[in-house]
Design an enzyme around this catalytic site. Sequence first.
Site, mmCIF file in Angstrom:
data_model
loop_
_atom_site.group_PDB
_atom_site.id
_atom_site.type_symbol
_atom_site.label_atom_id
_atom_site.label_comp_id
_atom_site.label_asym_id
_atom_site.label_seq_id
_atom_site.Cartn_x
_atom_site.Cartn_y
_atom_site.Cartn_z
ATOM 1 N N CYS A 2 101.565 30.959 19.365
ATOM 2 C CA CYS A 2 102.944 30.949 18.629
ATOM 3 C C CYS A 2 103.833 31.813 19.132
ATOM 4 C CB CYS A 2 102.769 31.547 17.200
ATOM 5 S SG CYS A 2 101.667 30.255 16.405
ATOM 6 N N SER A 378 91.485 27.574 31.279
ATOM 7 C CA SER A 378 91.784 28.047 32.625
ATOM 8 C C SER A 378 90.924 28.648 33.381
ATOM 9 C CB SER A 378 93.234 28.440 32.706
ATOM 10 O OG SER A 378 93.628 29.245 33.800
#
Length: 612
Positions: A2, A378
């Site tokens: 966020c 990732s």
Amino acid sequence: MCGITGWVDYDRDLTQQRAAAQAMVDTMICRGPDAEGLWLREHVALGHRRLAVIDIEGGTQPMPYEQAGNDVVSLTYSGETYNFRELREQLTSKGHVFQTDSDTEVVLHSYLEWGAGMVDHLNGIYAFAIWDSRTQELLLVRDRMGVKPLFFATVPNGVLFGSEPKAILANGLIKPVVSATGLREVLAFIKTPGESPYEGIREVRPGHLVKVSRSGIEEHRYWELHSEPHTDDLDTTIHTVRELLDDIVTRQLISDVPLCTLLSGGLDSSAITAIAQKALIAQGHDSVRSFAVDFTGQAENFQPDAMRGTPDGPYVHDLAEFAKTNHQDIVLDTADLMDEANRLAVVRARDGLSMGDMDTSLYLLFAAIRKRSTVALSGESADEVFGGYKWFHDKAAVNANTFPWMAMQHGMDGGWQNLLTPALAKQLDLDAYVADRYAQALAEVPRLDGEEPFQARMREVSYLHLTRFVQTLLDRKDRMSMAVGLEVRVPFCDHRLVQYVFNTPWSMKTFDGREKSLLRAATKDVLPESIVQRVKSPYPSTQDPRYHQALEDAAGKLLATGDSPIFDVIAPDALRKLAEVPAGHDQGARMGLDMALNLHTWLTDYKVTVAV
């Protein structure tokens, strides 16, 4: 993930400052496209933009806790706490009652139970702020490795904070001024912990918390790398690394929205993708979705260079076929990379200087992935943890009296000192600045008594990467992904793995005579032989000569106008000379052109005052 922001002012009624607080929140829309919240009290404003990942319905923010109708604490939170389920059980056993299934509420109750000591209980990537109404104090917290960003600025009678500097600048109390130190940070490509390019804006350092009270601001380190003897033998070490990776990846697969992996065909991303695939299939889920970036004509144009010996494509497909992932290539064109709107979006995401096509391509890759997934895993940071970069294995770079990556740049820095106006180059003295920052970093390294000189030096090199070099890459990954509302998780930044591998001897990290020996040995059972044997190759850059030509054309137009603010920083003749280098003949020249154009965009769009 966020976007968070806020304002504390002990002498002002912030309930009358809704418009200014809302302006700060509005800058975070890209980080949180799903919902927004603004919590106002007399001396505090907490803002939030939400990207809903866990408990879609129940995790609204800012999240307050009240007793008998009175404010107790309120939280605005960005990130993921991967052990929130265990913490929830622990807190429930202590009498805490939960209204949602979100990790945000678990963090809130962790503060109620342990106060600032809550940080010792969290495993995750996060940046958050807690306002304690009982003490009228604000607590700013950033995760151990600094995966999630958090900036703050001291103002009269309080503080402003935000996930990005743009949130602070939107308030109006802090102006976009770049001092000599900020310019040095930008042009020397150094990311000193705690610094930002903007005068008056600082970053909460990784593993730190900042307490704001009426008496001022206090910073406290709650986590740092420490040195200790490594007593495990090689087999045990390899087994421990794999156990940690299995646990880390499994924890980070928790999501209530579509999840994928970023796949480059290298050892790092392939290991994460393969372990994720194995875990999902074991849980009865569908195959993991994997995505890779490629460029139009890359196969035809590819030429090996000092950093990249092979194109990614063949290896990406080897792993996708071997692990049976649900794979898709995202192919980008030069026109996309040079599109002015895309380049502007990247500079705005960065709040500053972009790394050229490597940033733009990452932004476009993430934008394409976001149409299909909300969360991605990732392989970032494995090179820093396991010793993957070429300069780890270059004797001259290791022994250089500077940051090893700066000793082995192969002219790829764009020659910034040659572009600067002579007067500014003398004033900034980038060489001296780098030397000072290098000495500062070395002074922090935790020593181990009795360690022989070479191992002690490799401990220093590892520390430099884990506290300096990785910060640049993590910031880039966060800014490019959150600019399109994509959450990227980095399993290799789990502090347990980082701490364990940090203390393993260099001889173990290179036991097979190659880079990242421990990672290769720990994951080779889930990888095709082609990837087990592949040599390290960094994130790809387009080799289309049309890209270099487009940069030269754009630089020519800039020189023709002659009124860009960059000419207070760089010499027009130096830029003109760079623009005359034949396309495709000098990678450093191309990078210098890219940086100059992006510097123009930043200084112009942000109306930056360069105060040197």
